[in-house]
Scaffold this active site. Structure first.
Site, PDB file in Angstrom:
ATOM      1  N   ALA A 122     -44.816  -0.093  11.152  1.00 19.32           N
ATOM      2  CA  ALA A 122     -44.786   0.102  12.614  1.00 19.32           C
ATOM      3  C   ALA A 122     -46.091   0.731  13.097  1.00 19.32           C
ATOM      4  CB  ALA A 122     -43.617   1.006  12.984  1.00 19.32           C
ATOM      5  N   TYR A 152     -54.651   3.873   8.616  1.00 16.36           N
ATOM      6  CA  TYR A 152     -53.522   3.327   7.856  1.00 16.36           C
ATOM      7  C   TYR A 152     -52.987   2.071   8.565  1.00 16.36           C
ATOM      8  CZ  TYR A 152     -48.638   3.170   6.178  1.00 16.36           C
ATOM      9  OH  TYR A 152     -47.418   2.777   5.691  1.00 16.36           O
ATOM     10  N   THR A 222     -40.764  10.732  20.267  1.00 19.32           N
ATOM     11  CA  THR A 222     -39.559  10.022  19.814  1.00 19.32           C
ATOM     12  C   THR A 222     -39.883   9.078  18.659  1.00 19.32           C
ATOM     13  OG1 THR A 222     -39.985   8.338  21.485  1.00 19.32           O
ATOM     14  CG2 THR A 222     -38.378  10.065  22.053  1.00 19.32           C
TER      15      THR A 222
HETATM   16  P1  NAD Z   1     -44.521   5.528  -1.681  1.00 18.46           P
HETATM   17  O1  NAD Z   1     -45.793   6.275  -1.473  1.00 18.46           O
HETATM   18  O2  NAD Z   1     -43.331   6.286  -2.141  1.00 18.46           O
HETATM   19  O3  NAD Z   1     -44.768   4.306  -2.663  1.00 18.46           O
HETATM   20  C1  NAD Z   1     -46.003   3.657  -2.802  1.00 18.46           C
HETATM   21  C2  NAD Z   1     -46.316   3.594  -4.278  1.00 18.46           C
HETATM   22  O4  NAD Z   1     -47.529   2.875  -4.460  1.00 18.46           O
HETATM   23  C3  NAD Z   1     -46.537   4.989  -4.900  1.00 18.46           C
HETATM   24  O5  NAD Z   1     -45.610   5.219  -5.933  1.00 18.46           O
HETATM   25  C4  NAD Z   1     -47.963   4.929  -5.413  1.00 18.46           C
HETATM   26  O6  NAD Z   1     -48.159   5.617  -6.639  1.00 18.46           O
HETATM   27  C5  NAD Z   1     -48.167   3.423  -5.584  1.00 18.46           C
HETATM   28  N1  NAD Z   1     -49.589   3.101  -5.593  1.00 18.46           N
HETATM   29  C6  NAD Z   1     -50.549   3.557  -4.745  1.00 18.46           C
HETATM   30  N2  NAD Z   1     -51.744   3.100  -5.111  1.00 18.46           N
HETATM   31  C7  NAD Z   1     -51.541   2.336  -6.215  1.00 18.46           C
HETATM   32  C8  NAD Z   1     -52.424   1.620  -7.074  1.00 18.46           C
HETATM   33  N3  NAD Z   1     -53.739   1.607  -6.864  1.00 18.46           N
HETATM   34  N4  NAD Z   1     -51.888   0.958  -8.124  1.00 18.46           N
HETATM   35  C9  NAD Z   1     -50.550   0.984  -8.369  1.00 18.46           C
HETATM   36  N5  NAD Z   1     -49.677   1.660  -7.593  1.00 18.46           N
HETATM   37  C10 NAD Z   1     -50.179   2.328  -6.537  1.00 18.46           C
HETATM   38  O7  NAD Z   1     -44.203   4.774  -0.305  1.00 18.46           O
HETATM   39  P2  NAD Z   1     -42.887   4.023   0.175  1.00 18.46           P
HETATM   40  O8  NAD Z   1     -42.270   4.853   1.238  1.00 18.46           O
HETATM   41  O9  NAD Z   1     -42.081   3.601  -1.002  1.00 18.46           O
HETATM   42  O10 NAD Z   1     -43.539   2.756   0.882  1.00 18.46           O
HETATM   43  C11 NAD Z   1     -43.670   1.496   0.232  1.00 18.46           C
HETATM   44  C12 NAD Z   1     -44.491   0.586   1.117  1.00 18.46           C
HETATM   45  O11 NAD Z   1     -43.886   0.462   2.406  1.00 18.46           O
HETATM   46  C13 NAD Z   1     -45.928   1.061   1.364  1.00 18.46           C
HETATM   47  O12 NAD Z   1     -46.786  -0.047   1.391  1.00 18.46           O
HETATM   48  C14 NAD Z   1     -45.864   1.690   2.736  1.00 18.46           C
HETATM   49  O13 NAD Z   1     -47.111   1.672   3.371  1.00 18.46           O
HETATM   50  C15 NAD Z   1     -44.837   0.798   3.409  1.00 18.46           C
HETATM   51  N6  NAD Z   1     -44.163   1.500   4.523  1.00 18.46           N
HETATM   52  C16 NAD Z   1     -43.309   2.531   4.274  1.00 18.46           C
HETATM   53  C17 NAD Z   1     -42.687   3.177   5.324  1.00 18.46           C
HETATM   54  C18 NAD Z   1     -41.728   4.315   5.088  1.00 18.46           C
HETATM   55  O14 NAD Z   1     -41.208   4.851   6.082  1.00 18.46           O
HETATM   56  N7  NAD Z   1     -41.461   4.732   3.869  1.00 18.46           N
HETATM   57  C19 NAD Z   1     -42.953   2.775   6.647  1.00 18.46           C
HETATM   58  C20 NAD Z   1     -43.837   1.732   6.862  1.00 18.46           C
HETATM   59  C21 NAD Z   1     -44.425   1.087   5.798  1.00 18.46           C
END
Ligand code: NAD
Length: 328
Positions: A122, A152, A222
């Site tokens: 988002a 980001y 919000t």
């Molecule tokens: P998270 O940070 O828990 O998981 C991301 C994982 O990617 C981490 O475990 C990290 O170690 C791994 N990672 C980072 N760089 C790496 C690399 N070079 N090689 C291998 N692994 C690597 O985040 P999440 O909440 O599980 O989110 C997962 C995805 O969803 C992400 O792409 C995030 O941007 C996207 N996202 C999440 C949310 C949310 O609210 N959680 C919202 C929008 C988008």
């Protein structure tokens, strides 16, 4: 039961860990890759779990193999407002996450992976549509003209376009979802990368009855928060559909951060007051718009926020207690 083989990139992360459990329940053979093991799940349910860095093309080559049916690209250098809005991490966020996407996608092209899921955010939506906390606009087509409020968000937007380009030019079938604030048990809850729901649950769990909880900003900002189970359900339905996206996967139950904090306090059963302090807070308002997901998948998240808060607070409260026990 499925006999499909999937790769989960970011398998040691919050959403990746939950996704692996779901794919295993569905009978998939699952390979996971991450820089680290999952912090909270203990023994992984993945069939293979590789510790490796997807910024390295050789690592991407070793895990993106031709026998895969599906790839889920969740690996990203990410965190909550205290990580993505402070400026210090901008170069890392853009460099590291873009490299993961470039490498995974290039290998997927070379070996002919049939389908790849990409987790956008988002945070790609323009700041100018999110200045009224009561009326933010986050429908999918409103992404352009682009003006995300963080690097980001810009990296996510670049990568969305990267996936769509590979689809157009190399015939890879892609699915692009824009997640809106996913929360729940077994996610980061302290250390600086945690997001608002986990941070607020932690602060409430730590506070002594009668004390105070600090909230960043004036609390009028919000957001909507989606419990992890519904995020995974949405991902699986989306992956099985013919729709390419981008599509929002989020909740439409918008709440101010002040009211969210009051909800957590209520769930905790404590008597606490809120102290608003200076801090990174992001856009004034944001909410998922679920018209498109409803139209394309005939489904949208529906679980009340309070249920997710109860589940998450209980888990974070246990983590706080265990950490305290370990410290004495
Ligand atoms: P998270 O940070 O828990 O998981 C991301 C994982 O990617 C981490 O475990 C990290 O170690 C791994 N990672 C980072 N760089 C790496 C690399 N070079 N090689 C291998 N692994 C690597 O985040 P999440 O909440 O599980 O989110 C997962 C995805 O969803 C992400 O792409 C995030 O941007 C996207 N996202 C999440 C949310 C949310 O609210 N959680 C919202 C929008 C988008």
């Amino acid at each position: 039961m499925s006999s499909k083989k999937a790769l989960v990139c970011g398998a040691g992360g919050f959403i990746g860990g939950h996704l692996i459990n779901r794919l295993k329940e569905e009978g998939y053979y699952v390979r996971g890759i991450d820089l680290k093991e999952h912090e909270f799940f203990g023994e992984t349910s993945a069939d293979e779990f590789i510790i490796g860095d997807l910024r390295d093309p050789e690592v991407a080559r070793s895990v993106v193999t031709e026998d895969l049916d599906e790839v889920y690209q969740l690996a990203a250098d990410m965190g909550g407002a205290g990580f993505i809005f402070i400026g210090d991490n901008d170069a890392d966020i853009m460099h590291n996450s873009a490299l993961c996407n470039l490498n995974v996608l290039e290998e997927a092209k070379k070996v002919g992976v049939p389908k790849i899921f990409y987790s956008s955010s988002a945070c790609i939506y323009p700041e100018y549509n999110q200045q009224d906390p009561q009326n933010p606009k986050c429908s999918e087509e409103s992404a352009y003209p682009a003006m995300p409020d963080s690097e980001y968000g810009w990296e996510k937007l670049f990568s969305e376009r990267l996936y769509l380009s590979y689809m157009r030019n190399h015939g890879i079938d892609v699915r692009i979802a824009r997640f809106h604030n996913i929360f729940g048990p077994f996610g980061t809850w302290d250390g600086g990368r945690e997001k608002a729901p986990a941070a607020i649950c932690r602060k409430v769990a730590i506070a002594e009855d009668g004390g105070e909880v600090e909230v960043w900003g004036d609390g009028t900002q919000t957001r909507s928060f989606l419990i992890i189970d519904e995020c995974i359900e949405g991902m699986r339905r989306f992956m099985k559909s013919d729709f390419i996206g981008p599509v929002n996967i989020g909740s439409e139950e918008m709440i101010s951060i002040q009211d969210f904090t009051k909800m957590v306090i209520d769930v905790s059963g404590k008597k606490l007051s809120i102290k608003n302090v200076e801090g990174p807070r992001g856009v004034a308002g944001r909410n998922s718009d679920n018209a498109l997901i409803r139209e394309k998948l005939g489904w949208a998240p529906s679980k009340p926020l309070r249920n997710g808060v109860e589940e998450t607070y209980k888990w974070i409260e246990e983590q706080v207690k265990e950490k305290r026990k370990a410290a004495v």
